[in-house]
Design a protein around this motif. Structure first.
Motif, PDB file in Angstrom:
ATOM      1  N   LYS A   1       6.774   2.548   7.512  1.00 49.69           N
ATOM      2  CA  LYS A   1       6.453   2.922   6.130  1.00 49.69           C
ATOM      3  C   LYS A   1       5.377   1.995   5.575  1.00 49.69           C
ATOM      4  O   LYS A   1       5.378   0.792   5.835  1.00 49.69           O
ATOM      5  CB  LYS A   1       7.731   2.825   5.275  1.00 49.69           C
ATOM      6  CG  LYS A   1       7.571   3.363   3.862  1.00 49.69           C
ATOM      7  CD  LYS A   1       8.922   3.577   3.194  1.00 49.69           C
ATOM      8  CE  LYS A   1       9.661   2.278   2.966  1.00 49.69           C
ATOM      9  NZ  LYS A   1      10.874   2.441   2.145  1.00 49.69           N
ATOM     10  N   ILE A   2       4.469   2.572   4.791  1.00 48.93           N
ATOM     11  CA  ILE A   2       3.324   1.820   4.273  1.00 48.93           C
ATOM     12  C   ILE A   2       3.527   1.450   2.807  1.00 48.93           C
ATOM     13  O   ILE A   2       4.038   2.242   2.009  1.00 48.93           O
ATOM     14  CB  ILE A   2       2.029   2.650   4.428  1.00 48.93           C
ATOM     15  CG1 ILE A   2       1.568   2.649   5.882  1.00 48.93           C
ATOM     16  CG2 ILE A   2       0.914   2.135   3.544  1.00 48.93           C
ATOM     17  CD1 ILE A   2       0.336   3.477   6.144  1.00 48.93           C
ATOM     18  N   GLY A   3       3.107   0.213   2.460  1.00 44.40           N
ATOM     19  CA  GLY A   3       3.010  -0.223   1.067  1.00 44.40           C
ATOM     20  C   GLY A   3       1.559  -0.570   0.761  1.00 44.40           C
ATOM     21  O   GLY A   3       0.896  -1.215   1.579  1.00 44.40           O
ATOM     22  N   TYR A   4       1.063  -0.131  -0.385  1.00 43.54           N
ATOM     23  CA  TYR A   4      -0.364  -0.258  -0.728  1.00 43.54           C
ATOM     24  C   TYR A   4      -0.496  -1.155  -1.951  1.00 43.54           C
ATOM     25  O   TYR A   4       0.062  -0.864  -2.998  1.00 43.54           O
ATOM     26  CB  TYR A   4      -0.914   1.140  -1.032  1.00 43.54           C
ATOM     27  CG  TYR A   4      -2.427   1.296  -0.954  1.00 43.54           C
ATOM     28  CD1 TYR A   4      -3.297   0.227  -1.095  1.00 43.54           C
ATOM     29  CD2 TYR A   4      -2.987   2.556  -0.744  1.00 43.54           C
ATOM     30  CE1 TYR A   4      -4.667   0.404  -1.018  1.00 43.54           C
ATOM     31  CE2 TYR A   4      -4.365   2.745  -0.670  1.00 43.54           C
ATOM     32  CZ  TYR A   4      -5.203   1.661  -0.818  1.00 43.54           C
ATOM     33  OH  TYR A   4      -6.553   1.835  -0.760  1.00 43.54           O
TER      34      TYR A   4
ATOM     35  N   LEU B   1       2.587  -7.968  -5.443  1.00 46.02           N
ATOM     36  CA  LEU B   1       2.983  -7.950  -4.037  1.00 46.02           C
ATOM     37  C   LEU B   1       4.496  -7.768  -3.899  1.00 46.02           C
ATOM     38  O   LEU B   1       4.962  -6.987  -3.057  1.00 46.02           O
ATOM     39  CB  LEU B   1       2.539  -9.231  -3.328  1.00 46.02           C
ATOM     40  CG  LEU B   1       2.904  -9.315  -1.840  1.00 46.02           C
ATOM     41  CD1 LEU B   1       2.323  -8.140  -1.062  1.00 46.02           C
ATOM     42  CD2 LEU B   1       2.427 -10.632  -1.236  1.00 46.02           C
ATOM     43  N   ILE B   2       5.267  -8.468  -4.722  1.00 41.25           N
ATOM     44  CA  ILE B   2       6.728  -8.314  -4.662  1.00 41.25           C
ATOM     45  C   ILE B   2       7.129  -6.881  -5.024  1.00 41.25           C
ATOM     46  O   ILE B   2       8.045  -6.310  -4.429  1.00 41.25           O
ATOM     47  CB  ILE B   2       7.417  -9.352  -5.574  1.00 41.25           C
ATOM     48  CG1 ILE B   2       7.239 -10.755  -4.969  1.00 41.25           C
ATOM     49  CG2 ILE B   2       8.905  -9.032  -5.736  1.00 41.25           C
ATOM     50  CD1 ILE B   2       7.736 -11.869  -5.853  1.00 41.25           C
ATOM     51  N   ARG B   3       6.425  -6.278  -5.992  1.00 41.01           N
ATOM     52  CA  ARG B   3       6.680  -4.869  -6.316  1.00 41.01           C
ATOM     53  C   ARG B   3       6.444  -3.992  -5.092  1.00 41.01           C
ATOM     54  O   ARG B   3       7.227  -3.082  -4.805  1.00 41.01           O
ATOM     55  CB  ARG B   3       5.766  -4.429  -7.462  1.00 41.01           C
ATOM     56  CG  ARG B   3       5.923  -2.964  -7.868  1.00 41.01           C
ATOM     57  CD  ARG B   3       4.933  -2.588  -8.958  1.00 41.01           C
ATOM     58  NE  ARG B   3       3.561  -2.812  -8.526  1.00 41.01           N
ATOM     59  CZ  ARG B   3       2.513  -2.852  -9.355  1.00 41.01           C
ATOM     60  NH1 ARG B   3       2.687  -2.699 -10.657  1.00 41.01           N
ATOM     61  NH2 ARG B   3       1.304  -3.057  -8.885  1.00 41.01           N
ATOM     62  N   THR B   4       5.371  -4.274  -4.339  1.00 41.43           N
ATOM     63  CA  THR B   4       5.081  -3.513  -3.122  1.00 41.43           C
ATOM     64  C   THR B   4       6.154  -3.752  -2.069  1.00 41.43           C
ATOM     65  O   THR B   4       6.589  -2.821  -1.389  1.00 41.43           O
ATOM     66  CB  THR B   4       3.692  -3.911  -2.568  1.00 41.43           C
ATOM     67  OG1 THR B   4       2.704  -3.751  -3.593  1.00 41.43           O
ATOM     68  CG2 THR B   4       3.319  -3.067  -1.376  1.00 41.43           C
ATOM     69  N   LEU B   5       6.605  -5.007  -1.930  1.00 36.07           N
ATOM     70  CA  LEU B   5       7.626  -5.341  -0.932  1.00 36.07           C
ATOM     71  C   LEU B   5       8.996  -4.786  -1.295  1.00 36.07           C
ATOM     72  O   LEU B   5       9.839  -4.596  -0.411  1.00 36.07           O
ATOM     73  CB  LEU B   5       7.722  -6.864  -0.775  1.00 36.07           C
ATOM     74  CG  LEU B   5       6.522  -7.565  -0.131  1.00 36.07           C
ATOM     75  CD1 LEU B   5       6.698  -9.082  -0.223  1.00 36.07           C
ATOM     76  CD2 LEU B   5       6.349  -7.144   1.319  1.00 36.07           C
TER      77      LEU B   5
ATOM     78  N   ASN C   1      10.411  -2.007   0.586  1.00 36.98           N
ATOM     79  CA  ASN C   1      10.650  -2.343   1.995  1.00 36.98           C
ATOM     80  C   ASN C   1       9.689  -1.653   2.961  1.00 36.98           C
ATOM     81  O   ASN C   1      10.113  -1.009   3.942  1.00 36.98           O
ATOM     82  CB  ASN C   1      12.097  -2.002   2.380  1.00 36.98           C
ATOM     83  CG  ASN C   1      12.540  -2.781   3.608  1.00 36.98           C
ATOM     84  OD1 ASN C   1      12.082  -3.898   3.844  1.00 36.98           O
ATOM     85  ND2 ASN C   1      13.424  -2.206   4.395  1.00 36.98           N
ATOM     86  N   PRO C   2       8.380  -1.818   2.762  1.00 37.89           N
ATOM     87  CA  PRO C   2       7.429  -1.244   3.712  1.00 37.89           C
ATOM     88  C   PRO C   2       7.386  -2.053   5.007  1.00 37.89           C
ATOM     89  O   PRO C   2       7.686  -3.247   5.018  1.00 37.89           O
ATOM     90  CB  PRO C   2       6.088  -1.350   2.966  1.00 37.89           C
ATOM     91  CG  PRO C   2       6.257  -2.574   2.118  1.00 37.89           C
ATOM     92  CD  PRO C   2       7.705  -2.583   1.695  1.00 37.89           C
ATOM     93  N   ASP C   3       7.000  -1.401   6.085  1.00 37.97           N
ATOM     94  CA  ASP C   3       6.790  -2.092   7.355  1.00 37.97           C
ATOM     95  C   ASP C   3       5.358  -2.600   7.470  1.00 37.97           C
ATOM     96  O   ASP C   3       5.095  -3.571   8.171  1.00 37.97           O
ATOM     97  CB  ASP C   3       7.068  -1.128   8.516  1.00 37.97           C
ATOM     98  CG  ASP C   3       8.451  -0.517   8.436  1.00 37.97           C
ATOM     99  OD1 ASP C   3       9.427  -1.265   8.623  1.00 37.97           O
ATOM    100  OD2 ASP C   3       8.557   0.686   8.152  1.00 37.97           O
ATOM    101  N   ILE C   4       4.440  -1.891   6.786  1.00 36.53           N
ATOM    102  CA  ILE C   4       3.003  -2.174   6.878  1.00 36.53           C
ATOM    103  C   ILE C   4       2.442  -2.328   5.467  1.00 36.53           C
ATOM    104  O   ILE C   4       2.723  -1.497   4.593  1.00 36.53           O
ATOM    105  CB  ILE C   4       2.277  -1.018   7.604  1.00 36.53           C
ATOM    106  CG1 ILE C   4       2.856  -0.810   9.000  1.00 36.53           C
ATOM    107  CG2 ILE C   4       0.765  -1.267   7.661  1.00 36.53           C
ATOM    108  CD1 ILE C   4       2.707   0.600   9.523  1.00 36.53           C
ATOM    109  N   LEU C   5       1.673  -3.385   5.261  1.00 37.07           N
ATOM    110  CA  LEU C   5       1.023  -3.611   3.972  1.00 37.07           C
ATOM    111  C   LEU C   5      -0.466  -3.323   4.089  1.00 37.07           C
ATOM    112  O   LEU C   5      -1.122  -3.761   5.035  1.00 37.07           O
ATOM    113  CB  LEU C   5       1.202  -5.066   3.519  1.00 37.07           C
ATOM    114  CG  LEU C   5       2.588  -5.514   3.082  1.00 37.07           C
ATOM    115  CD1 LEU C   5       2.582  -7.017   2.799  1.00 37.07           C
ATOM    116  CD2 LEU C   5       3.045  -4.756   1.837  1.00 37.07           C
ATOM    117  N   LEU C   6      -0.997  -2.601   3.107  1.00 38.49           N
ATOM    118  CA  LEU C   6      -2.434  -2.394   2.987  1.00 38.49           C
ATOM    119  C   LEU C   6      -2.898  -3.110   1.725  1.00 38.49           C
ATOM    120  O   LEU C   6      -2.414  -2.808   0.628  1.00 38.49           O
ATOM    121  CB  LEU C   6      -2.759  -0.899   2.893  1.00 38.49           C
ATOM    122  CG  LEU C   6      -2.225   0.002   4.014  1.00 38.49           C
ATOM    123  CD1 LEU C   6      -2.673   1.436   3.781  1.00 38.49           C
ATOM    124  CD2 LEU C   6      -2.672  -0.490   5.382  1.00 38.49           C
TER     125      LEU C   6
END
Length: 251
Positions: free
Chosen positions: A70-73, A138-142, A145-150
């Protein structure tokens, strides 16, 4: 170590009133689990277009993309909602997905405590510094629980000194949470100091000219963006990447 992202022969054309605009031309790269890849290129070379394709915001003209997770942007601006507290800003994605529960709240509490924001959880964004706002983003993105960060030039809105400090913070969080990351930047020093490898894009229509593994005389425990800049190899990488960018080459 498995590949989390694989991009093969990626092409992207846009169509305007003036005709066809070719932005990406046979772009190829992969990112292994827990590694940081920096996409480095001149302005307008299609770096953000690649991220938008990875998140399905754009459909490529051709090519193959394999995403293993799963991606987090995280965007250039923090996009915090000024009328919501820090905690409420962090939970908004989970609220929308209807996944805010005891388990996710515990994870958010851990992130806030681990990265120096717990005491500010009930503050509003305008009460925080620019660097702290980026940590919140960044914490909002995390939190989902994404596996991949963009990360799309996440420090570009900050002044130089704050950028250095925040890049250290963000790097530590990414490595502590063991997130596979793609960082878009046109800042050579940022690319070298943050990434495990740097992919250099050509001018438009962009292709990957070279991918450079970054090997510095630091072990994993010692490495941060600030310590990386002090290594003897840093200048050598800078010189190589500066020449690769061909910023002043005529079209």
């Amino acid at each position: 170590m498995k590949n989390m992202v694989q991009v093969k022969d990626l092409c992207m054309n846009f169509y305007t009133l003036e005709g066809e605009l070719k932005v990406l031309n046979n772009v190829n790269f992969n990112v292994k689990q827990g590694k940081i890849l920096s996409l480095l290129g001149p302005s307008g070379s299609g770096k953000s277009t690649i991220l938008n394709i990875l998140t399905n915001l754009l459909k490529p003209t051709s090519g193959q993309i394999d995403i293993n997770g799963k991606i987090g942007y995280m965007f250039q601006r923090d996009h915090l909602l000024e009328w919501r507290t820090i905690l409420e800003n962090i939970t908004i994605g989970l609220e929308i997905q209807k996944k805010l529960n005891d388990e996710s709240r515990k994870k958010i509490d851990r992130l806030l405590k681990s990265y120096g924001l717990w005491q500010f959880r009930n503050n509003y964004p305008n009460e925080l510094s620019g660097g702290m706002r980026q940590r919140v983003a960044l914490i909002r993105t995390l939190s989902v629980n994404p596996d991949i960060l963009l990360l799309d030039e996440p420090f570009s809105a900050l002044d130089y000194q704050t950028r250095l400090l925040v890049s250290d913070d963000i790097y530590k969080i990414i490595k502590n949470e063991n997130k596979t990351t793609i960082l878009v930047t046109h800042d050579i020093s940022e690319a070298i100091s943050m990434a495990d490898s740097v992919a250099v894009l050509s001018k438009r229509p962009a292709t990957i000219k070279n991918i450079y593994p970054i090997k510095l005389t630091l072990n994993n425990e010692e490495k941060t963006p600030l310590t990386s800049r002090k290594t003897p190899e840093f200048k050598d990488y800078f010189d190589i990447l500066w020449k690769e960018l061909d910023i002043y080459e005529e079209n």
